[in-house]
Design a protein around this motif. Structure first.
Motif, short mmCIF file in Angstrom:
data_model
loop_
_atom_site.label_atom_id
_atom_site.label_comp_id
_atom_site.label_asym_id
_atom_site.label_seq_id
_atom_site.Cartn_x
_atom_site.Cartn_y
_atom_site.Cartn_z
N LEU A 27 0.84 -1.21 0.00
CA LEU A 27 0.00 0.00 0.00
C LEU A 27 0.88 1.25 0.00
O LEU A 27 0.36 2.36 -0.07
N GLU A 28 2.20 1.06 0.11
CA GLU A 28 3.09 2.23 0.25
C GLU A 28 3.59 2.75 -1.10
O GLU A 28 2.79 3.17 -1.94
N ASP A 29 4.89 2.66 -1.35
CA ASP A 29 5.47 3.40 -2.47
C ASP A 29 5.08 2.90 -3.86
O ASP A 29 5.21 3.64 -4.84
N ALA A 30 4.63 1.66 -3.98
CA ALA A 30 4.22 1.17 -5.31
C ALA A 30 2.77 1.56 -5.64
O ALA A 30 2.25 1.20 -6.68
N ILE B 73 1.01 -7.32 4.60
CA ILE B 73 0.60 -6.03 4.01
C ILE B 73 1.62 -4.96 4.39
O ILE B 73 1.91 -4.77 5.58
N ARG B 74 2.18 -4.30 3.36
CA ARG B 74 3.07 -3.16 3.65
C ARG B 74 2.21 -1.91 3.71
O ARG B 74 1.57 -1.55 2.71
N ILE B 75 2.21 -1.26 4.87
CA ILE B 75 1.38 -0.08 5.08
C ILE B 75 2.21 1.19 4.88
O ILE B 75 3.42 1.13 4.71
N PRO C 252 7.24 0.48 6.80
CA PRO C 252 8.35 1.02 6.00
C PRO C 252 9.21 2.00 6.79
O PRO C 252 8.78 2.53 7.82
N LYS C 253 10.43 2.23 6.29
CA LYS C 253 11.31 3.31 6.76
C LYS C 253 11.43 3.38 8.29
O LYS C 253 11.30 4.44 8.90
N VAL C 254 11.67 2.21 8.89
CA VAL C 254 11.83 2.17 10.35
C VAL C 254 13.18 2.80 10.71
O VAL C 254 14.23 2.36 10.24
N ILE D 90 14.17 -2.04 6.71
CA ILE D 90 15.40 -1.34 7.08
C ILE D 90 15.93 -0.74 5.79
O ILE D 90 16.42 -1.45 4.91
N GLU D 91 15.78 0.58 5.67
CA GLU D 91 16.05 1.21 4.37
C GLU D 91 16.44 2.68 4.51
O GLU D 91 16.42 3.42 3.53
N THR D 92 16.76 3.08 5.75
CA THR D 92 17.19 4.46 5.98
C THR D 92 18.52 4.46 6.73
O THR D 92 18.83 3.49 7.45
N ASN E 261 16.80 -0.03 -2.55
CA ASN E 261 16.51 1.13 -3.40
C ASN E 261 16.44 2.41 -2.56
O ASN E 261 17.02 3.43 -2.91
N ASP E 262 15.73 2.34 -1.44
CA ASP E 262 15.65 3.53 -0.59
C ASP E 262 17.01 3.86 0.04
O ASP E 262 17.35 5.03 0.20
N LEU E 263 17.78 2.82 0.38
CA LEU E 263 19.11 3.07 0.96
C LEU E 263 19.99 3.82 -0.02
O LEU E 263 20.71 4.75 0.35
MG MG Z 1 11.13 1.60 0.37
#
Ligand code: MG
Ligand code: COA
Length: 289
Positions: free
Chosen positions: A32-35, A63-65, A91-93, A121-123, A152-154
């Motif tokens: 449900l997030e970035d895509a 489910i990705r919120i 996401p983005k914890v 884990i992406e930040t 990708n976010d990293l």
């Molecule tokens: Mg991401």
């Protein structure tokens, strides 16, 4: 349960959601997030309601919120309470507080304690705080169950090049695996964006196996078989593991801590590893692929 392949599907794409029912991915992550674009969020939630009704015997997706600070969070949370997914992927914890906040929202809603939280884990802060985040996995009644790497976010947040083998990210990736192991969490590696290049994916999955990851997140049906195969123990590995277990069962070795087998030192810890591998092999050959 195997975690070799975790397939992302944009929840706005009803056709792709339906397609997952015929695929052999170990896990489906409905996003449900970035895509999903801002205008598509309501529609995506509706699709998930419909999809969960179609599951029949299939395993429930994760489910990705959207982030707890986002305008979409309240509706995403309500949907998860309604559908009871396999887990909620946050996401983005950045810190333990992010997980604790979601945990609190779930407790306040009297949510089933079995509903798990998975953490992206992406930040940069997420990586710097990985030890403290993992510690939450050691608390009683823990909900935190898995780390999912977002390369990708990293790359976006750090400016570090995202090369096929991600050599500049290795220290971070290994730190994530180490923290996951210290806390008994599942560790899933990032995605390969180039979904047509299956040879490259195979090598990348091998790298993930060697790094200690349990599986890989993927983005396209074409990637499922490769991830499943590479993360399954091979015939040779199964034969070696069986030989180690059998060797310790022989009368003369029953009470020994260390033996020689085919010119190599084998300790009881190797027997533990062999048993683990055999358990994994059974899990992945029982009808899954
Ligand atoms: Mg991401
Ligand atoms: N899950 C399930 N089915 C998928 C899928 C996925 N992730 N990606 C593609 N498909 C389906 C398509 O719907 C299509 O089905 P159809 O033949 O019944 O029409 C079929 O597989 C072939 O798809 P293809 O044409 O090769 O790809 P595409 O151009 O439609 O889509 C992407 C390419 C990358 C946009 C798509 O794969 C995708 O959205 N992946 C997930 C992205 C995501 O969730 N990112 C967030 C986390 S990184």
């Amino acid at each position: 349960m195997a975690h070799r392949s975790a397939l992302y599907v944009p929840a706005a794409n009803r056709r792709a959601l339906a397609k997952t029912l015929d695929l052999q991915a170990d896990i489906v992550i409905a996003d449900l997030e970035d895509a999903v674009g801002p205008e598509e969020k309501d529609n995506a939630r509706q699709n998930l309601r419909h999809h969960f009704q179609m599951l029949k015997g299939s395993a429930k997706p994760v489910i990705r919120i959207n982030m707890t600070s986002s305008e979409w969070f309240a509706d995403d949370l309500a949907l998860c309470l309604e559908l009871q997914p396999r887990a909620i992927l946050l996401p983005k914890v950045n810190s333990p507080a992010d997980i604790r906040d979601l945990d609190q929202f779930l407790d306040d809603a009297d949510c089933d304690p079995e509903l798990k939280i998975w953490a992206m884990i992406e930040t940069p802060r997420g990586i710097l705080n990985i030890t403290a985040i993992a510690e939450l996995g050691l608390t009683p009644a823990r909900r935190l169950e898995a780390f999912v790497v977002g390369t990708n976010d990293l790359a976006k947040e750090t400016g570090v090049a995202l090369t096929p083998f991600r050599e500049h990210m290795h220290p971070w990736l290994m730190q994530i695996v180490l923290a996951a192991r210290a806390a008994g969490l599942i560790a899933l590696d990032g995605v390969s964006n180039d979904f047509r290049d299956l040879d490259a994916l195979e090598e990348q999955c091998r790298q993930s196996v060697n790094m200690g990851f349990d599986g890989r997140t993927i983005i396209h049906p074409a990637q499922v078989d490769t991830a499943n195969r590479v993360f399954s123990p091979s015939k040779d590995e199964v034969a070696s593991a069986r030989a180690i277990v059998d060797a310790f069962e022989r009368e003369e070795n029953r009470n020994k801590g260390v033996i020689a087998l085919n010119g190599k030192m084998v300790e009881r810890l190797h027997r533990d590893m062999a048993l683990r591998l055999l358990a994994r092999a059974t899990q992945t050959t029982n009808g899954e692929s």
